[in-house]
Design an enzyme around this catalytic site. Sequence first.
Site, mmCIF file in Angstrom:
data_model
loop_
_atom_site.group_PDB
_atom_site.id
_atom_site.type_symbol
_atom_site.label_atom_id
_atom_site.label_comp_id
_atom_site.label_asym_id
_atom_site.label_seq_id
_atom_site.Cartn_x
_atom_site.Cartn_y
_atom_site.Cartn_z
ATOM 1 N N GLU A 1 -6.126 -7.216 -1.376
ATOM 2 C CA GLU A 1 -6.496 -7.154 0.052
ATOM 3 C C GLU A 1 -7.799 -6.397 0.203
ATOM 4 O O GLU A 1 -7.986 -5.356 -0.427
ATOM 5 C CB GLU A 1 -5.393 -6.451 0.861
ATOM 6 C CG GLU A 1 -5.705 -6.339 2.339
ATOM 7 C CD GLU A 1 -4.667 -5.510 3.103
ATOM 8 O OE1 GLU A 1 -3.456 -5.767 2.950
ATOM 9 O OE2 GLU A 1 -5.084 -4.595 3.839
ATOM 10 N N GLU B 1 0.822 -1.210 0.000
ATOM 11 C CA GLU B 1 0.000 0.000 0.000
ATOM 12 C C GLU B 1 0.855 1.258 0.000
ATOM 13 O O GLU B 1 1.128 1.845 1.060
ATOM 14 C CB GLU B 1 -0.939 0.007 1.219
ATOM 15 C CG GLU B 1 -2.001 -1.062 1.161
ATOM 16 C CD GLU B 1 -3.099 -0.893 2.197
ATOM 17 O OE1 GLU B 1 -2.935 -0.085 3.140
ATOM 18 O OE2 GLU B 1 -4.125 -1.574 2.063
HETATM 19 C C1 IDC Z 1 -3.388 -4.014 10.166
HETATM 20 C C2 IDC Z 1 -3.606 -5.199 11.061
HETATM 21 C C3 IDC Z 1 -3.317 -4.820 12.488
HETATM 22 C C4 IDC Z 1 -1.931 -4.220 12.553
HETATM 23 C C5 IDC Z 1 -1.821 -3.051 11.582
HETATM 24 C C6 IDC Z 1 -0.427 -2.442 11.543
HETATM 25 O O1 IDC Z 1 -4.916 -5.686 10.877
HETATM 26 O O2 IDC Z 1 -3.402 -5.951 13.318
HETATM 27 O O3 IDC Z 1 -1.717 -3.740 13.864
HETATM 28 O O4 IDC Z 1 -2.098 -3.511 10.291
HETATM 29 O O5 IDC Z 1 0.481 -3.297 11.002
HETATM 30 C C7 IDC Z 1 -4.247 -2.223 5.535
HETATM 31 C C8 IDC Z 1 -2.913 -2.847 5.591
HETATM 32 C C9 IDC Z 1 -2.853 -3.881 6.669
HETATM 33 C C10 IDC Z 1 -3.669 -3.474 7.882
HETATM 34 C C11 IDC Z 1 -5.130 -3.397 7.469
HETATM 35 C C12 IDC Z 1 -6.080 -3.081 8.615
HETATM 36 O O6 IDC Z 1 -2.498 -3.396 4.349
HETATM 37 O O7 IDC Z 1 -1.487 -4.068 7.030
HETATM 38 O O8 IDC Z 1 -3.530 -4.469 8.847
HETATM 39 N N1 IDC Z 1 -5.249 -2.419 6.413
HETATM 40 O O9 IDC Z 1 -5.771 -1.856 9.196
HETATM 41 N N2 IDC Z 1 -4.661 -1.351 4.639
HETATM 42 C C13 IDC Z 1 -5.899 -0.945 4.965
HETATM 43 C C14 IDC Z 1 -6.297 -1.625 6.102
#
Ligand code: IDC
Length: 464
Positions: free
Chosen positions: A386, A294
């Site tokens: 994702e 991302e």
């Molecule tokens: C989130 C995980 C969470 C973690 C956070 C930071 O669900 O447990 O603490 O990342 O690493 C994304 C990202 C993805 C995120 C997810 C939800 O690709 O890494 O995971 N998210 O926030 N993009 C939008 C949402």
Amino acid sequence: MRRWRILAGVAVVAAAATVATVVALPASAETAAFTVTNSWSTGYQAQVEVKNTSSSPITTWRVQLTLPAGTTVVNSWNTTQSASGSTYTFTPAGWNGTLAAGASTSFGFVANGTGRPTSCQVNGASCDGSSTPTTPPTTTPTTPPTTPPTTTPPTGTTPVAINGQLRVCGTKLCNQNGKAIQLRGMSTHGLQWFGKCYNKNSLDALANDWKADLLRISMYVQEGGYETNPAGFTSQVNGLVDEAGARGLYALVDFHTLTPGDPNYNLARAKTFFNEVSARNANKKNIIYEITNEPNGVSWAGIKSYAEQVIPVIRANDPDAVIVVGTRGWSSLGVSEGANSGEITANPVNASNIMYAFHFYAASHLDNYRAEVQRAAASLPLFVTEFGTVTYTGGGQVDLASTGTWLDLLDRLQISYANWTYSDADESSAAFRSGTCNGSDYGSGVLSQSGTYLKSRISTPDNF
Ligand code: IDC
């Protein structure tokens, strides 16, 4: 069953270990049983069960494993781990130190290298119950008595058996016969935290019960990920590519950049990682590369420049694999940063056989995002690498209405997708209830609301 006890070969299993000689630990009897729960050509995942076999409670424990040269522990869970030379010491995570009489707890770790422990001690005494550390028999095999993941292509009706080497055809993803298809599957959570969730039982469930087509292997680069142990995480990813392949699943290898948002920050790491992974897996039909998760706070020109430096590294080894490029604004095609897909169509990545990533979180990203996907899909090959059923935080309410509208749109446009996450994270986006991955049951009874819904969508017949 790839699960095996080491008793036969290496003598780490189990044993009532009297620890009267150990200072600062209770005199009691504990056992430590070591089990390999998953293995691949360059590493394995293990679980150690610590049991208090005495008749009184204990308040802490300590397991020490010595690994042979060439094998190291990459990460561990449900434990605090330290290393001194080749000896790894595992103590409670904090919440699992106290064990009532007869109670047990377990922790797990991933090893890079195939060597099994040559010595095991629990609370300073041998795991086999003798007072001196266990020494291995000289005939210890260096490879486990397991069947390694098959390297021959699966036959029959698995997604990879039917579709073979994929390629981009126009704006679609096509199979080896040129038929446009849609892959539906699940994304791991960060391997540095949830490696325990990717084992024989969970992956069998994904392939057989969920009837998924795809496993996205989410390897964070920061936050304790790749940058802390490049060889270890590369090995873990390669192992999961094999495990996916052994089940006829496609493996989407996600270089999970997130913060910092400019993928160029990790350019050198990306080149090293993808060079190694693509060289090793060049002959596999099931691998798809996602070169940045991302991008955020970075221009499209910056992302394009990154892509045009990483893609040739992969192509040099694996010329025909599909590669997915992240997009601006957390892979929103730019929408979350006030832009749109027009900047990509006006200035596409200079490479063939590539797709562009779009991500959404159903409770946060609504009709304006759907409209942009519909518009972009007319000219760009899109892959939803994702998405979540919840808000962009990964938590909050599960929005089944919006998720349903999104998935109907993706089905209609034949856009492939992977859901965040196939894990037991304590957040509503996780498919399994918290704590599930400490056990061996990945059936319907342990699914979250999100997991139940996703399974119902993914397990319907494919369009192959
Ligand atoms: C989130 C995980 C969470 C973690 C956070 C930071 O669900 O447990 O603490 O990342 O690493 C994304 C990202 C993805 C995120 C997810 C939800 O690709 O890494 O995971 N998210 O926030 N993009 C939008 C949402």
